[in-house]
Design a protein around this motif. Structure first.
Motif, PDB file in Angstrom:
ATOM      1  N   ALA A  36       0.820  -1.197   0.000  1.00 38.70           N
ATOM      2  CA  ALA A  36       0.000   0.000   0.000  1.00 38.70           C
ATOM      3  C   ALA A  36       0.858   1.253   0.000  1.00 38.70           C
ATOM      4  O   ALA A  36       0.586   2.212  -0.719  1.00 38.70           O
ATOM      5  N   PHE A  37       1.910   1.260   0.811  1.00 43.32           N
ATOM      6  CA  PHE A  37       2.813   2.406   0.823  1.00 43.32           C
ATOM      7  C   PHE A  37       3.420   2.629  -0.552  1.00 43.32           C
ATOM      8  O   PHE A  37       3.479   3.754  -1.036  1.00 43.32           O
ATOM      9  N   ALA A  38       3.878   1.526  -1.180  1.00 45.42           N
ATOM     10  CA  ALA A  38       4.544   1.654  -2.473  1.00 45.42           C
ATOM     11  C   ALA A  38       3.588   2.158  -3.533  1.00 45.42           C
ATOM     12  O   ALA A  38       3.942   2.995  -4.350  1.00 45.42           O
ATOM     13  N   SER A  39       2.334   1.638  -3.530  1.00 42.98           N
ATOM     14  CA  SER A  39       1.395   2.057  -4.554  1.00 42.98           C
ATOM     15  C   SER A  39       1.014   3.513  -4.393  1.00 42.98           C
ATOM     16  O   SER A  39       0.626   4.175  -5.346  1.00 42.98           O
ATOM     17  N   ALA A  40       1.138   4.018  -3.164  1.00 46.02           N
ATOM     18  CA  ALA A  40       0.829   5.426  -2.936  1.00 46.02           C
ATOM     19  C   ALA A  40       2.018   6.323  -3.211  1.00 46.02           C
ATOM     20  O   ALA A  40       1.936   7.529  -3.070  1.00 46.02           O
ATOM     21  N   GLY A  41       3.147   5.738  -3.576  1.00 42.69           N
ATOM     22  CA  GLY A  41       4.337   6.513  -3.897  1.00 42.69           C
ATOM     23  C   GLY A  41       5.149   6.884  -2.682  1.00 42.69           C
ATOM     24  O   GLY A  41       6.060   7.696  -2.756  1.00 42.69           O
ATOM     25  N   ALA A  42       4.844   6.300  -1.524  1.00 42.64           N
ATOM     26  CA  ALA A  42       5.573   6.603  -0.303  1.00 42.64           C
ATOM     27  C   ALA A  42       6.518   5.461   0.019  1.00 42.64           C
ATOM     28  O   ALA A  42       6.526   4.427  -0.632  1.00 42.64           O
ATOM     29  N   THR A  43       7.320   5.653   1.045  1.00 42.98           N
ATOM     30  CA  THR A  43       8.286   4.644   1.446  1.00 42.98           C
ATOM     31  C   THR A  43       7.603   3.521   2.194  1.00 42.98           C
ATOM     32  O   THR A  43       6.791   3.762   3.088  1.00 42.98           O
ATOM     33  N   ALA A  44       7.904   2.289   1.828  1.00 44.95           N
ATOM     34  CA  ALA A  44       7.327   1.130   2.496  1.00 44.95           C
ATOM     35  C   ALA A  44       8.007   0.895   3.826  1.00 44.95           C
ATOM     36  O   ALA A  44       9.077   1.436   4.097  1.00 44.95           O
ATOM     37  N   PRO A  45       7.411   0.071   4.694  1.00 45.16           N
ATOM     38  CA  PRO A  45       8.038  -0.250   5.976  1.00 45.16           C
ATOM     39  C   PRO A  45       9.384  -0.922   5.786  1.00 45.16           C
ATOM     40  O   PRO A  45       9.725  -1.378   4.702  1.00 45.16           O
ATOM     41  N   ALA A  46      10.131  -1.053   6.861  1.00 48.06           N
ATOM     42  CA  ALA A  46      11.488  -1.593   6.788  1.00 48.06           C
ATOM     43  C   ALA A  46      11.516  -3.094   6.628  1.00 48.06           C
ATOM     44  O   ALA A  46      12.564  -3.691   6.679  1.00 48.06           O
ATOM     45  N   GLY A  47      10.388  -3.737   6.408  1.00 47.65           N
ATOM     46  CA  GLY A  47      10.353  -5.180   6.231  1.00 47.65           C
ATOM     47  C   GLY A  47       9.279  -5.777   7.116  1.00 47.65           C
ATOM     48  O   GLY A  47       8.918  -5.205   8.144  1.00 47.65           O
ATOM     49  N   ALA A  48       8.728  -6.879   6.714  1.00 47.67           N
ATOM     50  CA  ALA A  48       7.647  -7.484   7.465  1.00 47.67           C
ATOM     51  C   ALA A  48       8.189  -8.329   8.607  1.00 47.67           C
ATOM     52  O   ALA A  48       9.335  -8.751   8.604  1.00 47.67           O
ATOM     53  N   LEU A  61      21.294 -10.584   2.291  1.00 45.93           N
ATOM     54  CA  LEU A  61      21.412  -9.895   1.009  1.00 45.93           C
ATOM     55  C   LEU A  61      22.684 -10.347   0.293  1.00 45.93           C
ATOM     56  O   LEU A  61      23.729 -10.489   0.931  1.00 45.93           O
ATOM     57  N   PRO A  62      22.629 -10.571  -1.019  1.00 48.28           N
ATOM     58  CA  PRO A  62      23.794 -11.101  -1.735  1.00 48.28           C
ATOM     59  C   PRO A  62      24.809 -10.024  -2.104  1.00 48.28           C
ATOM     60  O   PRO A  62      25.272  -9.963  -3.239  1.00 48.28           O
ATOM     61  N   PHE A  63      25.141  -9.197  -1.126  1.00 49.13           N
ATOM     62  CA  PHE A  63      26.054  -8.086  -1.367  1.00 49.13           C
ATOM     63  C   PHE A  63      26.995  -7.914  -0.182  1.00 49.13           C
ATOM     64  O   PHE A  63      26.797  -8.523   0.874  1.00 49.13           O
ATOM     65  N   ALA A  64      27.987  -7.074  -0.348  1.00 49.25           N
ATOM     66  CA  ALA A  64      29.023  -6.903   0.666  1.00 49.25           C
ATOM     67  C   ALA A  64      28.439  -6.453   2.000  1.00 49.25           C
ATOM     68  O   ALA A  64      27.476  -5.679   2.059  1.00 49.25           O
ATOM     69  N   CYS A  65      29.053  -6.940   3.060  1.00 48.29           N
ATOM     70  CA  CYS A  65      28.631  -6.632   4.424  1.00 48.29           C
ATOM     71  C   CYS A  65      28.533  -5.124   4.653  1.00 48.29           C
ATOM     72  O   CYS A  65      29.452  -4.374   4.325  1.00 48.29           O
ATOM     73  N   GLY A  66      27.390  -4.682   5.203  1.00 47.76           N
ATOM     74  CA  GLY A  66      27.216  -3.287   5.594  1.00 47.76           C
ATOM     75  C   GLY A  66      26.774  -2.341   4.494  1.00 47.76           C
ATOM     76  O   GLY A  66      26.481  -1.178   4.782  1.00 47.76           O
ATOM     77  N   THR A  67      26.720  -2.792   3.246  1.00 50.42           N
ATOM     78  CA  THR A  67      26.280  -1.914   2.161  1.00 50.42           C
ATOM     79  C   THR A  67      24.753  -1.824   2.155  1.00 50.42           C
ATOM     80  O   THR A  67      24.049  -2.704   2.631  1.00 50.42           O
ATOM     81  N   LYS A  68      24.217  -0.721   1.598  1.00 49.46           N
ATOM     82  CA  LYS A  68      22.778  -0.454   1.619  1.00 49.46           C
ATOM     83  C   LYS A  68      22.185  -0.585   0.219  1.00 49.46           C
ATOM     84  O   LYS A  68      22.787  -0.132  -0.763  1.00 49.46           O
ATOM     85  N   TRP A  69      20.951  -1.132   0.170  1.00 49.74           N
ATOM     86  CA  TRP A  69      20.319  -1.468  -1.099  1.00 49.74           C
ATOM     87  C   TRP A  69      18.848  -1.106  -1.111  1.00 49.74           C
ATOM     88  O   TRP A  69      18.211  -0.991  -0.057  1.00 49.74           O
ATOM     89  N   GLN A  70      18.330  -0.915  -2.320  1.00 48.68           N
ATOM     90  CA  GLN A  70      16.907  -0.666  -2.545  1.00 48.68           C
ATOM     91  C   GLN A  70      16.277  -1.930  -3.110  1.00 48.68           C
ATOM     92  O   GLN A  70      16.754  -2.479  -4.100  1.00 48.68           O
ATOM     93  N   LEU A  71      15.183  -2.405  -2.477  1.00 43.89           N
ATOM     94  CA  LEU A  71      14.495  -3.613  -2.892  1.00 43.89           C
ATOM     95  C   LEU A  71      13.110  -3.260  -3.418  1.00 43.89           C
ATOM     96  O   LEU A  71      12.399  -2.462  -2.790  1.00 43.89           O
ATOM     97  N   ASN A  72      12.737  -3.849  -4.544  1.00 48.59           N
ATOM     98  CA  ASN A  72      11.402  -3.638  -5.109  1.00 48.59           C
ATOM     99  C   ASN A  72      10.837  -4.961  -5.620  1.00 48.59           C
ATOM    100  O   ASN A  72      11.563  -5.745  -6.236  1.00 48.59           O
ATOM    101  N   THR A  73       9.541  -5.199  -5.396  1.00 48.36           N
ATOM    102  CA  THR A  73       8.893  -6.366  -5.977  1.00 48.36           C
ATOM    103  C   THR A  73       8.235  -6.023  -7.314  1.00 48.36           C
ATOM    104  O   THR A  73       7.991  -6.915  -8.125  1.00 48.36           O
ATOM    105  N   TRP A  74       7.919  -4.747  -7.533  1.00 49.71           N
ATOM    106  CA  TRP A  74       7.213  -4.329  -8.746  1.00 49.71           C
ATOM    107  C   TRP A  74       6.003  -5.225  -8.963  1.00 49.71           C
ATOM    108  O   TRP A  74       5.216  -5.426  -8.059  1.00 49.71           O
ATOM    109  N   SER A 197       3.053  -7.365  -3.504  1.00 44.53           N
ATOM    110  CA  SER A 197       3.065  -6.741  -4.821  1.00 44.53           C
ATOM    111  C   SER A 197       3.239  -5.233  -4.708  1.00 44.53           C
ATOM    112  O   SER A 197       2.559  -4.569  -3.920  1.00 44.53           O
ATOM    113  N   GLY A 198       4.165  -4.695  -5.485  1.00 49.61           N
ATOM    114  CA  GLY A 198       4.417  -3.254  -5.461  1.00 49.61           C
ATOM    115  C   GLY A 198       5.210  -2.786  -4.260  1.00 49.61           C
ATOM    116  O   GLY A 198       5.276  -1.592  -3.993  1.00 49.61           O
TER     117      GLY A 198
END
Length: 310
Positions: A36-48, A61-74, A197-198
């Motif tokens: 719902a947050f994503a569909s409204a164009g706002a930031t989603a919660p930090a995870g369920a 996350l399949p990335f280096a320790c401590g790095t920050k990433w953006q996740l989307n389900t689209w 979704s989204g």
């Protein structure tokens, strides 16, 4: 009818109406709320808060320790598309295994491009799409991996629409070594679910920190005809590769490796110049085509193929 009974009846009616329309219900902190947050164009919660099923590995996350990433389900929940937080450009960033396991499939697909699957035991798999190099450039079919193993780099191969990102999936199949998209399950990182979704989750920090990350010297880690630079001594850490003359590289440099086989006549040695000054020359061949430069992580200014080193 009393006001209390009236409110109760009205709430029951609205709930039934919502279910009939397929709206469902959601509370703050759930995947539904994230969508719902994503569909409204706002930031989603930090995870369920939804816990992973019993027996599922603790994926990170399949990335280096401590790095920050953006996740989307689209629109392909529960799969994720992942880019560097803020999307400043993710092309070429190293991808690591999400958990210990065995490489169970490496292949090309017109949609997913350079694709790799890892079996993690108990029927759980992960899949990695759109990798920059061939899926066996860093690991091979049957390779044993951990969260410290670089398995590729973020790319835009296949039908990525020219957008460098990692399409990532967690899958479950009780038997077999090959999975497809029908086996997808909601993604958990560090026990936290990211699905709906989204959904959009910015600023998610990688907890892939159990072991020092890096890629040791291996023949398959440096493609034929390429020179590879590592960010740490001993041929470990982030790998930058080139098979042609390159200027203004931003790769920090400590170790190096040169895979003899460059097709250019006389191009069996590589000259490296540094922003901080000075040059080094790498000889060809497995025996002498590797070496540690002086500690300090100098920055490559240019890479030039040439003849015999002076």
């Amino acid at each position: 009818m009393s006001s209390t009974r009236l409110r109760t009846a009205l709430l029951a009616f609205l709930t039934a109406l919502g279910l009939a329309l397929g709206l469902g219900t959601a509370t703050a902190g759930t995947a539904g709320a994230g969508a719902a947050f994503a569909s409204a164009g706002a930031t989603a919660p930090a995870g369920a808060a939804a816990a992973p099923p019993a027996g599922k590995p603790v994926f990170q996350l399949p990335f280096a320790c401590g790095t920050k990433w953006q996740l989307n389900t689209w629109d392909h929940d529960p799969a994720l598309d992942i880019v560097k937080d803020g999307n400043p450009g993710s092309d070429g960033l190293p991808v690591y295994a999400s958990a210990p396991g065995t490489v169970s499939a490496v292949y090309w697909n017109n949609g997913s491009g350079n694709t790799l699957q890892i079996s993690h035991g108990n029927g759980w798999f992960t899949a990695y799409y759109h990798l920059q190099e061939a899926p066996d450039a860093y690991v091979k079919l049957g390779s044993q991996v951990t969260g410290a193993t670089q398995i590729g780099r973020v790319g835009k191969s296949g039908a990525a629409n020219g957008w460098a990102h990692l399409h990532y999936e967690q899958r479950y199949l009780a038997s077999g070594t090959f999975t497809d998209e029908t086996h997808r399950r909601p993604v958990h990182f560090g026990g936290v679910e990211y699905s709906g979704s989204g959904g959009a989750w910015p600023g998610v920090t990688s907890g892939n920190c159990a072991q020092p990350q890096g890629t040791p010297y291996q023949p398959w880690n440096c493609p034929n005809g390429s020179v590879c630079f590592y960010s740490e001594t001993g041929g470990r850490g982030t790998v930058c590769k080139t098979d042609r003359n390159v200027s203004a590289s931003t790769c920090g440099l400590r170790g190096s490796f040169f895979n003899n086989g460059h097709p250019e006549a006389g191009g069996d040695h590589v000259y490296v110049s540094f922003t901080e000054g000075g040059t080094s020359c790498l000889h060809h061949g497995w025996a002498d085509g590797r070496g540690d430069f002086a500690a300090g992580g100098r920055t490559i200014k240019a890479v030039t193929w040439g003849g015999e080193c002076p």
